[in-house]
Write a protein that holds these residues in place. Structure first.
Motif, PDB file in Angstrom:
ATOM      1  N   PHE A 132      27.460 -20.318  -2.015  1.00  0.00           N
ATOM      2  CA  PHE A 132      28.682 -21.064  -2.335  1.00  0.00           C
ATOM      3  C   PHE A 132      29.949 -20.227  -2.175  1.00  0.00           C
ATOM      4  N   ASN A 168      29.855 -32.625  -9.327  1.00  0.00           N
ATOM      5  CA  ASN A 168      29.394 -31.549  -8.449  1.00  0.00           C
ATOM      6  C   ASN A 168      30.124 -30.236  -8.729  1.00  0.00           C
ATOM      7  N   LEU A 182      28.560 -26.626  -9.857  1.00  0.00           N
ATOM      8  CA  LEU A 182      28.924 -25.394  -9.160  1.00  0.00           C
ATOM      9  C   LEU A 182      29.324 -24.301 -10.148  1.00  0.00           C
ATOM     10  N   THR A 202      27.047 -29.963   3.591  1.00  0.00           N
ATOM     11  CA  THR A 202      26.048 -29.012   3.103  1.00  0.00           C
ATOM     12  C   THR A 202      26.286 -28.562   1.667  1.00  0.00           C
ATOM     13  N   GLY A 203      27.403 -28.977   1.065  1.00  0.00           N
ATOM     14  CA  GLY A 203      27.660 -28.609  -0.318  1.00  0.00           C
ATOM     15  C   GLY A 203      29.084 -28.134  -0.542  1.00  0.00           C
ATOM     16  N   THR A 237      31.910 -25.022  -1.384  1.00  0.00           N
ATOM     17  CA  THR A 237      32.204 -23.609  -1.210  1.00  0.00           C
ATOM     18  C   THR A 237      33.410 -23.254  -2.071  1.00  0.00           C
TER      19      THR A 237
END
Length: 257
Positions: A52, A84, A88, A162-163, A165
């Motif tokens: 991340f 989300n 994280l 993909t997620g 960062t």
């Protein structure tokens, strides 16, 4: 590249993939957000395996200033699905990494002292208003500090298929994870970077994603202190020429009342 409020940043296209070159502004003195290139390099290196953070490629010095060079992270600044972001930050705060970071604020006394130091640089009549609104509840420090990002605002969270960062690691600290929660949830920071504060349901969604009842209960106890300190910071920024922080000041004051 545009969007940052402190340093000069370029996107370097080509080769084995796009990169980012960040040249740090060594002259800026900000009372809330540190601007440390060495700390950013440390964090990117130590957190490389998490997936991340961008991958660090190099770091160095150019004249009086420092720079870092890392992979360009795909995606767009965060705007929705607060759950989300909670997940994280929970992942970040669960890590045990060896970073030589400074001590962050821990407990209400630290936040009171920090807010007063910021106010010492302000001169308008609103200083008196803020001092009258200073919270009184005492919250004890944590016995164990954790690595925190220090500036997880919407503009520093990139969303891709993909997620997520987390970028701009220039002001991390060993401190209270509530600091990161407060920074993301701050009405002023959401207004500045997303155009509007979070709704009550978005805030609840974020805290549900974080899913650490002891931390979220501590955040609720400290929330007035974070709002008070952020109002002081917005006042300082407005007085030093960033007029868009006036709206943030009013939002943080409303959160205090």
């Amino acid at each position: 590249m545009y969007g940052g409020r402190t340093n000069r940043v370029w996107k370097v296209v080509g080769g084995d993939g796009d990169k980012v070159l960040k040249l740090y502004n060594s002259e800026l003195r900000n009372p809330l957000f540190r601007n440390d290139a060495e700390l950013e390099a440390q964090c990117l290196h130590a957190l490389d395996s998490t997936g991340f953070v961008p991958r660090l490629r190099a770091a160095g010095v150019f004249g009086p200033d420092r720079w870092v060079f890392y992979d360009h992270a795909p995606g767009t600044p965060w705007n929705r699905q607060a759950e989300n972001v909670g997940k994280l930050l929970k992942n970040l705060h669960s890590l045990r990494v060896d970073i030589d970071a400074p001590q962050g604020c821990n407990g209400s006394e630290d936040l009171a002292d920090h807010g007063e130091r910021i106010l010492a640089g302000c001169q308008s009549k609103r200083v008196a208003q803020l001092r009258q609104l200073r919270p009184r509840k005492h919250v004890i420090p944590l016995t164990q500090r954790q690595l925190i990002h220090g500036d997880p605002v919407a503009g520093n969270i990139l969303v891709s298929p993909t997620g997520l960062t987390l970028i701009d690691w220039q002001c991390p600290a060993l401190g209270d994870p509530c600091e990161d929660l407060a920074m993301f949830l701050s009405p002023a920071m959401q207004q500045l970077y997303r155009g509007q504060p979070l709704s009550a349901s978005e805030t609840a969604e974020f805290l549900s994603g974080y899913d650490q009842s002891d931390v979220t209960a501590r955040y609720e106890a400290l929330r007035p202190w974070y709002a008070w300190r952020m109002a002081a910071y917005c006042l300082w920024r407005a007085e030093t020429g960033a007029v868009d922080y006036n709206a943030g000041y009013e939002l943080e004051i409303a959160a205090l009342l």
